[in-house]
Design a protein around this motif. Sequence first.
Motif, short mmCIF file in Angstrom:
data_model
loop_
_atom_site.label_atom_id
_atom_site.label_comp_id
_atom_site.label_asym_id
_atom_site.label_seq_id
_atom_site.Cartn_x
_atom_site.Cartn_y
_atom_site.Cartn_z
N HIS A 58 -11.50 8.26 5.31
CA HIS A 58 -11.33 6.82 5.39
C HIS A 58 -10.71 5.52 6.81
N ALA A 59 -10.83 6.50 7.44
CA ALA A 59 -9.63 5.56 8.42
C ALA A 59 -10.30 4.77 8.90
N ALA A 60 -11.38 4.15 9.49
CA ALA A 60 -12.26 3.10 9.95
C ALA A 60 -12.36 2.33 8.63
N ASN A 61 -11.65 2.13 7.62
CA ASN A 61 -11.85 1.21 6.33
C ASN A 61 -11.22 0.82 5.65
N LEU A 62 -9.89 2.46 5.92
CA LEU A 62 -8.78 1.70 5.25
C LEU A 62 -8.00 0.69 5.38
N ASN A 63 -7.40 0.10 3.73
CA ASN A 63 -6.61 -1.00 3.29
C ASN A 63 -5.54 -0.78 3.24
N SER A 64 -5.82 0.01 2.26
CA SER A 64 -4.27 0.29 1.46
C SER A 64 -4.00 1.46 1.10
N LEU A 65 -2.77 1.43 0.85
CA LEU A 65 -2.36 2.70 -0.41
C LEU A 65 -1.54 2.08 -1.79
N MET A 66 -1.67 2.17 -2.67
CA MET A 66 -1.08 1.95 -3.40
C MET A 66 -0.21 2.86 -4.95
N GLY B 21 -4.33 2.98 10.02
CA GLY B 21 -4.40 1.96 10.29
C GLY B 21 -4.39 1.12 8.87
N GLY B 22 -3.81 1.52 8.09
CA GLY B 22 -3.43 1.03 6.46
C GLY B 22 -2.22 0.78 5.78
N GLN B 23 -2.46 -0.64 5.26
CA GLN B 23 -0.87 -0.95 4.82
C GLN B 23 0.08 -0.05 3.37
N VAL B 24 1.29 -0.07 2.71
CA VAL B 24 1.74 0.56 1.91
C VAL B 24 1.59 -0.76 1.06
N TYR B 25 0.86 -0.44 -0.21
CA TYR B 25 1.97 -1.67 -1.54
C TYR B 25 2.57 -0.69 -2.34
N MET B 26 3.50 -1.08 -2.55
CA MET B 26 4.32 -0.51 -3.60
C MET B 26 4.45 -0.67 -5.08
N ASP B 27 4.07 -0.74 -6.14
CA ASP B 27 4.78 -1.06 -7.23
C ASP B 27 6.27 -1.35 -7.83
N GLY B 28 6.51 -1.78 -8.26
CA GLY B 28 8.05 -2.26 -8.18
C GLY B 28 8.40 -2.06 -9.21
N ALA B 29 7.22 -1.19 -10.62
CA ALA B 29 7.61 -1.47 -11.83
C ALA B 29 9.16 -0.80 -11.97
N ASN B 30 9.18 0.58 -11.31
CA ASN B 30 10.36 1.39 -10.96
C ASN B 30 11.14 0.97 -9.78
N MET B 31 11.60 -0.60 -9.89
CA MET B 31 13.01 -0.42 -8.97
C MET B 31 14.22 -0.50 -9.44
N ASN B 32 14.44 -0.19 -10.76
CA ASN B 32 15.63 0.32 -11.67
C ASN B 32 15.95 1.19 -10.96
N ILE C 70 8.04 8.99 2.46
CA ILE C 70 8.07 9.17 3.32
C ILE C 70 7.13 9.03 4.73
N GLU C 71 6.54 10.75 4.41
CA GLU C 71 5.31 11.35 5.09
C GLU C 71 4.28 10.54 4.37
N ILE C 72 4.42 9.82 2.91
CA ILE C 72 3.18 9.26 2.54
C ILE C 72 3.13 8.12 3.04
N CYS C 73 3.77 6.97 3.01
CA CYS C 73 3.50 6.01 4.05
C CYS C 73 3.09 6.08 5.87
N ALA C 74 4.01 7.41 5.95
CA ALA C 74 3.40 7.20 7.45
C ALA C 74 2.10 8.27 7.75
N ILE C 75 1.10 8.82 6.66
CA ILE C 75 -0.32 8.79 7.09
C ILE C 75 -1.49 7.90 6.82
N ILE C 76 -0.67 6.74 5.46
CA ILE C 76 -1.31 5.77 5.67
C ILE C 76 -1.42 4.82 6.92
N HIS C 77 0.08 4.00 7.26
CA HIS C 77 0.27 4.50 8.73
C HIS C 77 -0.76 4.14 9.94
N GLU C 78 -0.87 5.30 9.69
CA GLU C 78 -1.18 5.89 10.73
C GLU C 78 -2.73 6.13 10.54
#
Length: 957
Positions: free
Chosen positions: A639-647, A672-683, A662-670
């Motif tokens: 879906h590279a042409a239409n990749l919006n984001s990863l949650m 063209g997408g953006q990485v949305y991180m759910d902060g539920a486990n920020m503690n 870190i590899e997961i985030c890099a794949i998304i950026h590679e």
Amino acid sequence: MSNVFYQEKFQDRHNGPRAEEAQEMLAFLGVQSVDELIEQTVPSQIRLKKALALPEALSEKAYLAKVKQLADKNKVFKSYIGQGYYDVTVPGVIQRNVLENPGWYTQYTPYQAEIAQGRLQALLNFQTAVSDLTGLEIVNASLLDEATAAAEAMFMLYSARKNKEANVFLVTPNVFPQTLDVLQTRATPFGVEIRVADIEEANLANDVFAVFIQYPAADGTLAEYASFTAAAHAQNITVCVAADLLSLALLTPPGEWGADVVVGNSQRFGVPMGFGGPHAAFFATKDAYKRNIPGRIIGVTSDANGNYALRMALQTREQHIRRDKASSNICTAQALLAIMASFYAVYHGAEGIKNIASRVNDLAKLLDKALQELGYEQTNSSYFDTLRVVVGDQVGALKGEALNNELNFFYHEGVVGISIDETTTFEDIQTIVKVFAKIKAKSVNDIDLAGMVEALSPSIPEELVRTSAYLTHPIFNSYRSESEMLRYIKTLESKDLSLCHSMIPLGSCTMKLNATTEMVPLTWAHFGGLHPFAPADQTSGYMQLINELNDWLSEITGFAKMSFQPNSGAQGEYAGLMVIRAYHESRGEGHRNICLIPASAHGTNPASASMAGLKVVVVKCDEFGNIDVADLRARAEEHAANLNSLMVTYPSTHGVFEESIIEICAIIHEHGGQVYMDGANMNAQVGLTSPGFIGADVCHLNLHKTFCIPHGGGGPGMGPIGVVEHLVPFLPNHEVVAVSGEEGISAVSAAPFGSASILTISYAYIAMMGSDGLTAATKTAILNANYIKARLEGHYSVLYAGANGRCAHEMILDCRGFKHVGVEVADIAKRLMDYGFHAPTVSFPVAGTLMVEPTESESKAELDRFCDALIAIRAEIAAVEAGDVDQKENVLKHAPHTAEVVTGDEWNRPYSRQTAAYPLPYLKVNKFWPSVGRVNDSQGDRTLICSCPSIEEYAEA
């Protein structure tokens, strides 16, 4: 060494284990230090290399002195701005015994009904009051604010529309601007057209599916809509109304003139303005929509003993069932504020509410007459509380004189809006008249205000005067004295288990200490008494607090800037995805619409993605519960042409620090997408790592989890988002108060800074913990979780762990192996009540499991007590496995046990009363009794009674 420089640290009060206890726990885990444990738990590649750059921690006394200085910078003028926010009088018995009482503000959402009957009853009272006042049959137990409630109504009516080709939501021009702003935001991804046009039959075109009306209108005017509503219904067009709840004591309720949905804000029922929140919105509708209504509904059922009981009906929450097909992502509400509003209705009753509404209306009429006597034109011929006074080019002089007298009005194109509220007095009217008289070079003494009182003309047209009764149930007519009201509040409070009683070990929910010092400023007038649209020079204390909190949370998350507008975690998800959407559109890549979401994700993730107009593609997880990186890469490439984001949630929803993040985030950026991180486990992150350091682009923070805002029995919450530098321009703006740049998305909440007053709590927590304290809290949370894991591993299977066998701040106990002897995970949850504990999170994220999160605030003694309870329950299960007790007639299946059952004259169960009520010695010293036995869930879903039971039933219960 002298103690002259000794300063007690707040972190030593916030974190549960004493130093010697922590060493015992570490020894039990087989490590020498907490840092050794962290090295085994948090991957080295994501650990921060330096401490957080935060101000030095303050003592509790020093913090209160500092926040007092901030409060004093706010100027609390008399507010007549209106626009959905009004000053109120909070009855002292409600402020002291509900808002300021941890017995009410520290409970969790009432998913375990047997130990939540008090707040369930209070919320049922709320539903009943709203149902009575709006004239509609079904009411939910609150939503986040009026604007988002209107958006929820829009989508409910859109989903249920008969003409599937219609896509226009017709909105009167005379609505609150913040509501229109939020409607525009929510409509855009779905292709719904917001058409602003006068409410006339001529505008009921074939492409309209619903109409939205403000009643009274934003400018205060009143109109008759019964004939228009009938005409709309004749064309299969539904009608949604945003109503002022207090006005409905005097006005014909919209339900009586045909409205399909009525939404609004219950803030006028005894909840301070708080610079925008928190306040409980309401959502009322016809019985026909009972399966479509968003949010929670409290329903009537019975317990195992046949007694009256309550539960959350239809509590499947559509985002967990429908996921990416969901039209709502609601995961929280404003329970505490709805409870306050319900007690306000109970305290005043129908007579008291009508008296308050009548006084507001009479004072408005008095002011109207006086201003006309001075020669001003007042344009509203009919109204409830709001006047519009034409001043033309004198508006500057009028505004200056008003500010000299500490008065705030609403100004628009040479017209001054004045909204009267519950706190307005005859003397206040004199002051307003004095200001207007001075502009005309006249004296207030020329006006005989007192003489006018006896000759006021009606301002509500006869056809709009309410004739139907409301608040007729005895509950609203039995507690007039403060003694009776106090006892009623305490009776309900005693039925609820809260953090006052024991730890609430809910995985993903982070039920930690809400320290008293953090809560104290919340009820100060200089924070509670400000209107969200007050002039900027009156809010400098708030803005300093918000700006400092922005800097601190940006440092903690590794981001460039925060937006405090989202009112919940789920709303933060939605806001973050809309920001990403706007970023892609700004680059000419608006076609990017694919959102990758791991199979283990919380249900709000796909629901939020759907609401943002994205198509969800699920990414597999491996046998250890981690994201399958190979599958993620394949989906990203596909879906590279239409990749919006990863949650992605981090640590994972399974309570593990995934090594590959870190590899997961890099794949998304590679791709063209953006990485949305759910902060539920920020503690589990604060001070050790951060979303920005890991590689995320956006993250929401649950301030009601990691940053100590209380859960309030199911709300309030806050879900601010942090973003990297390139996303800052797209943060949410606001129609009334600019909080972002021109590229910012339109509003996601009614108020510019969301529920601003409760930001004081998170501000306090960070100010008093400092860098060292926050990092110590995270380490302690991880220590506590791993200690519980180690104690329980010989008794329960722990489903997932990290590379070194450690969990993050929570773990999943697998209870599926007990099903073969008839023991369900629900039986364990209910039996824990007999041991004085709220169950961990049941069947999430894996069915048939318990997800346990102890937080850093619990001591070793409390952790041991909880572990002892679960180990004792495991022995009870073993007895069933061994055949020593029957699979159906046993202590687990009959749990929880009420005092009424245990002390009854008859006892014919195959275990002793002692086993039922006092299975461990500590319970003889401190026993919490569930107020009802196990509730009948299916009956509760069938019996959607949104009104109180009869007083006879209530008395018997």
